[in-house]
Design a protein around this motif. Sequence first.
Motif, PDB file in Angstrom:
ATOM      1  N   MET A   1      57.984  34.596  51.281  1.00 24.90           N
ATOM      2  CA  MET A   1      56.956  35.573  51.596  1.00 24.90           C
ATOM      3  C   MET A   1      56.954  36.753  50.642  1.00 24.90           C
ATOM      4  N   THR A   2      57.907  36.884  49.774  1.00 21.70           N
ATOM      5  CA  THR A   2      57.955  38.016  48.869  1.00 21.70           C
ATOM      6  C   THR A   2      56.847  37.961  47.828  1.00 21.70           C
ATOM      7  N   VAL A   3      56.383  36.768  47.502  1.00 21.42           N
ATOM      8  CA  VAL A   3      55.301  36.639  46.524  1.00 21.42           C
ATOM      9  C   VAL A   3      54.006  37.205  47.087  1.00 21.42           C
ATOM     10  N   LEU A   4      53.696  36.920  48.344  1.00 25.54           N
ATOM     11  CA  LEU A   4      52.456  37.402  48.954  1.00 25.54           C
ATOM     12  C   LEU A   4      52.452  38.914  49.151  1.00 25.54           C
ATOM     13  N   THR A   5      53.590  39.510  49.328  1.00 24.86           N
ATOM     14  CA  THR A   5      53.625  40.952  49.515  1.00 24.86           C
ATOM     15  C   THR A   5      53.308  41.695  48.215  1.00 24.86           C
ATOM     16  N   ASN A   6      53.511  41.036  47.069  1.00 24.80           N
ATOM     17  CA  ASN A   6      53.229  41.662  45.773  1.00 24.80           C
ATOM     18  C   ASN A   6      51.780  41.496  45.332  1.00 24.80           C
ATOM     19  N   LEU A   7      51.013  40.678  46.025  1.00 24.17           N
ATOM     20  CA  LEU A   7      49.624  40.411  45.659  1.00 24.17           C
ATOM     21  C   LEU A   7      48.682  41.250  46.512  1.00 24.17           C
ATOM     22  N   LYS A   8      47.511  41.526  45.977  1.00 17.98           N
ATOM     23  CA  LYS A   8      46.490  42.269  46.714  1.00 17.98           C
ATOM     24  C   LYS A   8      45.657  41.265  47.501  1.00 17.98           C
ATOM     25  N   LEU A   9      45.768  41.275  48.807  1.00 20.09           N
ATOM     26  CA  LEU A   9      45.056  40.358  49.686  1.00 20.09           C
ATOM     27  C   LEU A   9      43.836  41.058  50.266  1.00 20.09           C
ATOM     28  N   VAL A  10      42.675  40.361  50.257  1.00 17.89           N
ATOM     29  CA  VAL A  10      41.432  40.915  50.785  1.00 17.89           C
ATOM     30  C   VAL A  10      40.730  39.860  51.630  1.00 17.89           C
ATOM     31  N   ALA A  11      39.865  40.312  52.524  1.00 13.74           N
ATOM     32  CA  ALA A  11      39.011  39.416  53.288  1.00 13.74           C
ATOM     33  C   ALA A  11      37.698  39.305  52.537  1.00 13.74           C
ATOM     34  N   SER A  12      37.323  38.096  52.135  1.00 17.19           N
ATOM     35  CA  SER A  12      36.131  37.914  51.321  1.00 17.19           C
ATOM     36  C   SER A  12      35.371  36.686  51.783  1.00 17.19           C
ATOM     37  N   LYS A  13      34.057  36.725  51.580  1.00 20.52           N
ATOM     38  CA  LYS A  13      33.201  35.598  51.896  1.00 20.52           C
ATOM     39  C   LYS A  13      32.521  35.157  50.604  1.00 20.52           C
ATOM     40  N   ARG A  14      32.526  33.873  50.315  1.00 18.97           N
ATOM     41  CA  ARG A  14      31.937  33.346  49.097  1.00 18.97           C
ATOM     42  C   ARG A  14      30.453  33.059  49.310  1.00 18.97           C
ATOM     43  N   ASN A  15      29.624  33.579  48.411  1.00 16.91           N
ATOM     44  CA  ASN A  15      28.199  33.286  48.465  1.00 16.91           C
ATOM     45  C   ASN A  15      27.951  31.931  47.821  1.00 16.91           C
ATOM     46  N   LEU A  16      27.174  31.100  48.478  1.00 20.01           N
ATOM     47  CA  LEU A  16      26.895  29.771  47.951  1.00 20.01           C
ATOM     48  C   LEU A  16      25.715  29.768  46.991  1.00 20.01           C
ATOM     49  N   THR A  17      24.880  30.792  47.054  1.00 14.29           N
ATOM     50  CA  THR A  17      23.728  30.853  46.158  1.00 14.29           C
ATOM     51  C   THR A  17      23.798  32.137  45.343  1.00 14.29           C
ATOM     52  N   LEU A  18      23.303  32.049  44.137  1.00 17.23           N
ATOM     53  CA  LEU A  18      23.242  33.223  43.264  1.00 17.23           C
ATOM     54  C   LEU A  18      21.883  33.887  43.383  1.00 17.23           C
ATOM     55  N   ASN A  19      21.865  35.144  43.103  1.00 19.06           N
ATOM     56  CA  ASN A  19      20.626  35.902  43.022  1.00 19.06           C
ATOM     57  C   ASN A  19      19.754  35.271  41.921  1.00 19.06           C
ATOM     58  N   PRO A  20      18.454  35.104  42.107  1.00 20.66           N
ATOM     59  CA  PRO A  20      17.610  34.498  41.067  1.00 20.66           C
ATOM     60  C   PRO A  20      17.668  35.219  39.730  1.00 20.66           C
ATOM     61  N   ILE A  21      17.827  36.523  39.745  1.00 13.91           N
ATOM     62  CA  ILE A  21      17.924  37.273  38.491  1.00 13.91           C
ATOM     63  C   ILE A  21      19.184  36.870  37.743  1.00 13.91           C
ATOM     64  N   VAL A  22      20.287  36.729  38.463  1.00 13.61           N
ATOM     65  CA  VAL A  22      21.551  36.336  37.849  1.00 13.61           C
ATOM     66  C   VAL A  22      21.457  34.899  37.329  1.00 13.61           C
ATOM     67  N   GLN A  23      20.784  34.023  38.072  1.00 11.40           N
ATOM     68  CA  GLN A  23      20.595  32.645  37.608  1.00 11.40           C
ATOM     69  C   GLN A  23      19.824  32.611  36.295  1.00 11.40           C
ATOM     70  N   ARG A  24      18.774  33.415  36.185  1.00 12.85           N
ATOM     71  CA  ARG A  24      17.973  33.457  34.956  1.00 12.85           C
ATOM     72  C   ARG A  24      18.789  34.002  33.791  1.00 12.85           C
ATOM     73  N   ARG A  25      19.590  35.026  34.072  1.00 12.08           N
ATOM     74  CA  ARG A  25      20.458  35.575  33.025  1.00 12.08           C
ATOM     75  C   ARG A  25      21.413  34.499  32.515  1.00 12.08           C
ATOM     76  N   HIS A  26      22.016  33.749  33.440  1.00  7.42           N
ATOM     77  CA  HIS A  26      22.962  32.708  33.050  1.00  7.42           C
ATOM     78  C   HIS A  26      22.285  31.619  32.227  1.00  7.42           C
ATOM     79  N   LYS A  27      21.059  31.271  32.577  1.00 11.34           N
ATOM     80  CA  LYS A  27      20.324  30.263  31.817  1.00 11.34           C
ATOM     81  C   LYS A  27      20.102  30.734  30.382  1.00 11.34           C
TER      82      LYS A  27
END
Length: 147
Positions: A1-27
């Motif tokens: 458990m010492t490894v996890l105490t040294n890391l920054k843990l956060v609660a996060s939710k992954r978005n499955l879709t990108l913003n259309p503007i970001v998609q166009r930029r990536h293209k």
Amino acid sequence: MTVLTNLKLVASKRNLTLNPIVQRRHKLVNGLHQQLALVEARKNNQTYAPKKMRTFTDKLSGERKTIETVKRVKEWFWIGESGKINLAVKYGAKTLPLNKRGANAIECANNDELIKTLIALKAAVLDGELDEAIAEMSTAIRSRFAK
């Protein structure tokens, strides 16, 4: 458990879709990256031939097969009348307007300047400087499909 105490843990939710503007930029950034690879390969007297998977139906057996083929990459640059390299920025098959006065190409003196310009354009696209032009072009392209 010492490894996890040294890391920054956060609660996060992954978005499955990108913003259309970001998609166009990536293209657009992907297209600029391909052009950059094409210019660098030419500078080193090599050919740039990215691979893609193509699926087809065999006419004799009726079986669907997938093969790896070379992807065709069209150049966005050419030698102009003045002997300098002109670079047009494409979104799909259409050329993006670069300003309100109708400029559609960037003039570069040589291949090194072309490489620097492509790198600068990638940064500009990621910063959102061409979002307005991309949105206009995307709207124009989509309007052709509506009937």
